[in-house]
Write an enzyme that holds these catalytic residues in place. Structure first.
Site, mmCIF file in Angstrom:
data_model
loop_
_atom_site.group_PDB
_atom_site.id
_atom_site.type_symbol
_atom_site.label_atom_id
_atom_site.label_comp_id
_atom_site.label_asym_id
_atom_site.label_seq_id
_atom_site.Cartn_x
_atom_site.Cartn_y
_atom_site.Cartn_z
ATOM 1 N N ARG A 191 -19.892 -0.163 7.689
ATOM 2 C CA ARG A 191 -20.030 -1.625 7.818
ATOM 3 C C ARG A 191 -20.637 -2.257 6.570
ATOM 4 N NH1 ARG A 191 -23.533 -3.201 10.698
ATOM 5 N NH2 ARG A 191 -24.649 -1.242 10.944
ATOM 6 N N ARG A 233 0.864 -1.186 0.000
ATOM 7 C CA ARG A 233 0.000 0.000 0.000
ATOM 8 C C ARG A 233 0.902 1.238 0.000
ATOM 9 N NH1 ARG A 233 -3.320 2.527 4.921
ATOM 10 N NH2 ARG A 233 -4.360 4.217 3.768
ATOM 11 N N HIS A 234 0.466 2.277 -0.675
ATOM 12 C CA HIS A 234 1.259 3.514 -0.803
ATOM 13 C C HIS A 234 1.622 4.080 0.574
ATOM 14 C CE1 HIS A 234 -2.167 5.943 0.546
ATOM 15 N NE2 HIS A 234 -2.906 5.107 -0.165
ATOM 16 N N HIS A 241 -3.624 0.431 -3.137
ATOM 17 C CA HIS A 241 -4.469 1.118 -2.150
ATOM 18 C C HIS A 241 -5.216 0.108 -1.273
ATOM 19 C CE1 HIS A 241 -3.811 4.715 -4.643
ATOM 20 N NE2 HIS A 241 -3.803 3.836 -5.627
ATOM 21 N N GLU A 282 -7.739 3.417 -5.974
ATOM 22 C CA GLU A 282 -8.472 3.283 -4.711
ATOM 23 C C GLU A 282 -9.979 3.301 -4.980
ATOM 24 O OE1 GLU A 282 -7.957 3.203 -0.614
ATOM 25 O OE2 GLU A 282 -9.368 2.226 -1.999
ATOM 26 N N ARG A 283 -10.755 2.777 -4.054
ATOM 27 C CA ARG A 283 -12.220 2.876 -4.117
ATOM 28 C C ARG A 283 -12.594 4.341 -4.274
ATOM 29 N NH1 ARG A 283 -16.236 1.300 0.902
ATOM 30 N NH2 ARG A 283 -18.155 2.185 0.008
ATOM 31 N N ARG A 303 0.231 8.656 -5.562
ATOM 32 C CA ARG A 303 0.709 8.152 -4.265
ATOM 33 C C ARG A 303 1.186 6.699 -4.383
ATOM 34 N NH1 ARG A 303 -4.954 9.061 -3.890
ATOM 35 N NH2 ARG A 303 -6.214 7.358 -3.019
HETATM 36 O O1 LIG Z 1 -17.567 7.176 6.773
HETATM 37 C C1 LIG Z 1 -16.983 6.153 6.337
HETATM 38 C C2 LIG Z 1 -17.343 5.563 5.071
HETATM 39 C C3 LIG Z 1 -18.352 6.161 4.296
HETATM 40 C C4 LIG Z 1 -18.691 5.593 3.045
HETATM 41 C C5 LIG Z 1 -18.029 4.453 2.590
HETATM 42 C C6 LIG Z 1 -17.025 3.852 3.361
HETATM 43 C C7 LIG Z 1 -16.686 4.419 4.589
HETATM 44 C C8 LIG Z 1 -15.637 3.820 5.371
HETATM 45 O O2 LIG Z 1 -15.040 2.795 4.955
HETATM 46 C C9 LIG Z 1 -15.248 4.425 6.611
HETATM 47 C C10 LIG Z 1 -15.910 5.563 7.081
HETATM 48 C C11 LIG Z 1 -15.531 6.177 8.274
HETATM 49 C C12 LIG Z 1 -14.467 5.626 8.977
HETATM 50 N N1 LIG Z 1 -14.020 6.151 10.176
HETATM 51 S S1 LIG Z 1 -14.390 7.601 10.674
HETATM 52 O O3 LIG Z 1 -15.838 7.735 10.814
HETATM 53 O O4 LIG Z 1 -13.612 7.850 11.871
HETATM 54 C C13 LIG Z 1 -13.848 8.702 9.424
HETATM 55 C C14 LIG Z 1 -14.756 9.514 8.766
HETATM 56 C C15 LIG Z 1 -14.291 10.394 7.786
HETATM 57 C C16 LIG Z 1 -12.939 10.414 7.445
HETATM 58 C C17 LIG Z 1 -12.048 9.592 8.085
HETATM 59 C C18 LIG Z 1 -12.511 8.697 9.084
HETATM 60 O O5 LIG Z 1 -11.687 7.817 9.706
HETATM 61 C C19 LIG Z 1 -13.804 4.488 8.501
HETATM 62 O O6 LIG Z 1 -12.729 3.987 9.228
HETATM 63 C C20 LIG Z 1 -14.186 3.887 7.338
HETATM 64 O O7 LIG Z 1 -13.525 2.765 6.908
#
Ligand SMILES: O=C1c2ccccc2C(=O)c2c1cc(NS(=O)(=O)c1ccccc1O)c(O)c2O
Length: 237
Positions: free
Chosen positions: A116, A9-10, A183, A88-89, A61
């Site tokens: 989830r 991963r980068h 990624h 990346e997605r 990256r």
């Molecule tokens: O909101 C999402 C999300 C929304 C739509 C598709 C996939 C994801 C996703 O995969 C995801 C998210 C939040 C967080 N953690 S977080 O809520 O703390 C968070 C939100 C925003 C930016 C970075 C953050 O760490 C994650 O670890 C994720 O894997």
């Protein structure tokens, strides 16, 4: 086991550092990310790894991580295949948002559900939004309909697997030593397919920046084991 493939991963990107969703935004490596990529190259050299071909995405990256590894292994001559399928997605209109902006814009329950879910797409990026990659030169060769405006993890699996089946797997089967820089979600997609990981579990697979992940594959390219180099259980006896 007859085959191996190394996934890296980068290194940390500027968006990673600020905890922003990157997706297809072409965020550069941060200074720390450059150092991490160099360290990955040094670790691969120290462990005696050599490669015959590399694959990477169209995002700088991942490309620059590959270049920094090539520098350490002194293999700038390596044939390299770059493909949008290893990007990346795509996080849609979440690209560029941080945690608090995401939660304040969409609410904690929605974010929790997105985190989830396997087949739920974030809100799509409008094609007129300046963040949409469709007009970038690196995607000019693509049919406009292919370029995503948002992706679920399921979408990412479906557009990543063709390059595995069509290009990467044949090289591995022909005995080539393959390096892929890419990624987190694209590697989750590959590992999900190869190791039959459940939809509910794949998001939990943690893939740290720039730590080489070695997949040891059987004759059907099913992973017999995979491990991170440089960690305690890095597969070395
Ligand atoms: O909101 C999402 C999300 C929304 C739509 C598709 C996939 C994801 C996703 O995969 C995801 C998210 C939040 C967080 N953690 S977080 O809520 O703390 C968070 C939100 C925003 C930016 C970075 C953050 O760490 C994650 O670890 C994720 O894997």
């Amino acid at each position: 086991n007859p085959y191996k493939v190394v996934l890296v991963r980068h290194g940390q990107s500027v968006y990673n550092k600020e905890n922003l969703f990157s997706g297809w935004h072409d965020s550069d490596l941060s200074t720390k990310g450059v150092i991490e990529a160099i360290a990955a190259g040094q670790l691969l050299k120290q462990k005696g790894y050599e490669f015959d071909i590399a694959f990477t995405s169209l995002l700088k990256r991942a490309i620059k991580t590959l270049h920094l590894i090539q520098e350490e292994l002194d293999c700038h001559w390596l044939p390299v295949v770059k493909s949008w399928r290893l990007n990346e997605r795509h996080y849609g209109s979440l690209q560029g948002l941080n945690k608090s902006e995401t939660i304040s814009k969409f609410g904690p329950e929605c974010v929790h559900h997105w985190r989830r879910s396997y087949d739920v797409r974030p809100p799509a990026l409008d094609k007129n939004d300046p963040r949409w990659s469709g007009r970038s030169r690196q995607y000019r060769h693509l049919d406009q309909g292919i370029i995503p405006a948002s992706e679920s993890l399921k979408d990412t699996v479906q557009r990543t697997l063709p390059i595995w089946h069509d290009l990467i797997a044949p090289e591995i089967k022909s005995g080539k030593r393959v390096l892929v820089t890419g990624h987190a979600n694209t590697f989750r997609a590959l590992i999900k397919h190869l190791d039959n990981v459940a939809d509910t579990d794949i998001a939990d697979l943690n893939l740290p920046n720039s730590v080489p992940l070695v997949l040891e594959l059987d004759e059907n390219l099913r992973p017999e084991k995979y491990y991170f180099l440089g960690t305690l259980d890095d597969g070395e006896s």
